[in-house]
Design an enzyme around this catalytic site. Structure first.
Site, PDB file in Angstrom:
ATOM      1  N   ASP A   1       0.824  -1.214   0.000  1.00  0.00           N
ATOM      2  CA  ASP A   1       0.000   0.000   0.000  1.00  0.00           C
ATOM      3  C   ASP A   1       0.858   1.265   0.000  1.00  0.00           C
ATOM      4  OD1 ASP A   1      -2.270  -1.614   0.289  1.00  0.00           O
ATOM      5  OD2 ASP A   1      -2.232  -1.456   2.487  1.00  0.00           O
TER       6      ASP A   1
ATOM      7  N   TYR B   1       6.052  -9.903   7.189  1.00  0.00           N
ATOM      8  CA  TYR B   1       5.892  -8.463   7.346  1.00  0.00           C
ATOM      9  C   TYR B   1       6.293  -8.062   8.758  1.00  0.00           C
ATOM     10  CZ  TYR B   1       3.299  -7.575   3.023  1.00  0.00           C
ATOM     11  OH  TYR B   1       2.940  -7.424   1.717  1.00  0.00           O
TER      12      TYR B   1
END
Lengths: 254, 254
Positions: free
Chosen positions: B52, B110
């Protein structure tokens, strides 16, 4: 009037240095504007010393006298809400009425950071100078030790200096190699931090020391030359002024 | 035609995410422009997945087919000289002709970083979400363990998802507390890193997990609720989507 002392941390990337300038784009200008916005007072703050454009501070100190009755514990958050996010007040304390952030500073430590990996670290690019060829850190350490003690540092001082004396004392000077976190593994020197502690620093002094150390680390000059450069008391004998963004005011002791 | 695989690191602060957009301000657009500038080829790269706007990557992977005969060891430097300084190619390797960076990815990790100190770290401000009130890290760890295994993660997926299945496997999920380096000492939780490893991640999945964990860490919800939220398979049951800038694509295993 209270005499307040504050610790401030800043990312110097976007600024023309610490000290007030006509263009207004300095750390000092931003802090004084935030104080005026908060208290209505037009105040000139006194810092431990200036830092050049692009140079950072983990912990810079400044003091100022104020008639404001804002409680001590509220100052940091109140000023931070009036400062840009790259300048943060870490702490506010009461100082002796005579305290002066520059004159009372006993020792200061600067850190200079060099990334010797093949590819720079994108997340540290504003705080690390990238030097992708290998450095002889032992030779640099050897040369750095020559500077410890009281010396005339004219060779490591901008020719623009207006100081009456260039005699300063270096208490400690070390090179630390950061544990490798990069994806490159242990193929390179990695990231090195040069820490220099002294009773005061002349204009560009740390950056000229680092510029000279880099020549020694690259093998262009021998570590033994450091003593000759120091003794010459001539700016032209030392290496170039290293780039500002690797430099960070690390700590100040009063 | 060679199939090349490259590792890229980027500071996502200035970009509209990884994947190509009409505005052209994405990591993919910059990489494809650099390849075209270097080789003259108009190529579409295949990444391990999108990130994103504002999200970073320590190590993202992409592949593409090229007719260029540039030697493998020259690609990283040649592309880096054509890329902005917040995007760096770390490595280029030859891949199997069939290799596909998204389809062949076996697991991804992540990292999400939260700074719980009273004052944010100016040098990490683009990579850390500031959360100055205390967090119950043990409660967060307890809740996080609930997610390990194969589950339908609809509750932790953007309602805009067009994926046919929301079943994913989380292999590992841990919270590490960074050793205190701040000047504040040990008065606060400090900086915490949430690492989550899985076989794939849905849109906003890590950020919604973190948004929910923050509610649990703040004591607004109990860690036991995590299982109910997961079982409900309803986005509305989970917490808000945490801010993008704390998130970093950490590692990909093929």
């Amino acid at each position: 009037m209270r005499n307040l002392i504050m610790t401030v941390s800043y990312d110097g990337t976007a600024y023309s240095g610490f000290q007030s300038q006509p263009d207004g784009n300095t750390i000092q200008d931003r802090i004084e504007a935030a104080i005026e916005h908060l208290t209505g007072e037009k105040i000139i703050i006194t810092s431990s010393g200036r830092t050049d454009a692009g140079v950072h501070a983990r912990a810079q100190l400044f003091n100022f006298h104020t008639a404001s009755s804002i409680p001590l514990e509220r100052w940091a958050l109140a000023l931070n809400s009036r400062l840009p996010p790259d300048i943060r007040i870490l702490e506010a304390r009461m100082a002796d009425p005579d305290f002066h952030a520059r004159r009372w500073a006993k020792r200061k430590t600067y850190r200079y950071t060099i990334n010797c990996n093949r590819i720079p670290d994108v997340f540290q690019r504003h705080m690390q100078v990238h030097h992708p060829t290998p450095l002889d850190v032992e030779a640099m350490r050897h040369a750095l030790r020559t500077l410890i003690g009281e010396h005339d540092f004219t060779s490591f001082c901008s020719v623009k200096s207006t100081k009456p004396s260039h005699v300063r004392t270096i208490y400690d000077a070390v090179i630390e190699i950061e544990p490798q976190r990069s994806l490159e593994g242990s193929l390179s020197t990695g990231v090195i931090h040069i820490f220099i502690t002294g009773n005061g620093f002349l204009q560009h002094m740390v950056r000229i020391i680092v510029g000279t150390l880099l020549q020694i680390g690259e093998g262009k000059r021998s570590p033994q030359e450091m003593g000759d450069i120091l003794a010459a008391q001539k700016r032209s004998r030392a290496g170039p002024t290293a780039m500002p963004h690797g430099l960070m005011l690390w700590d100040i002791v009063y």
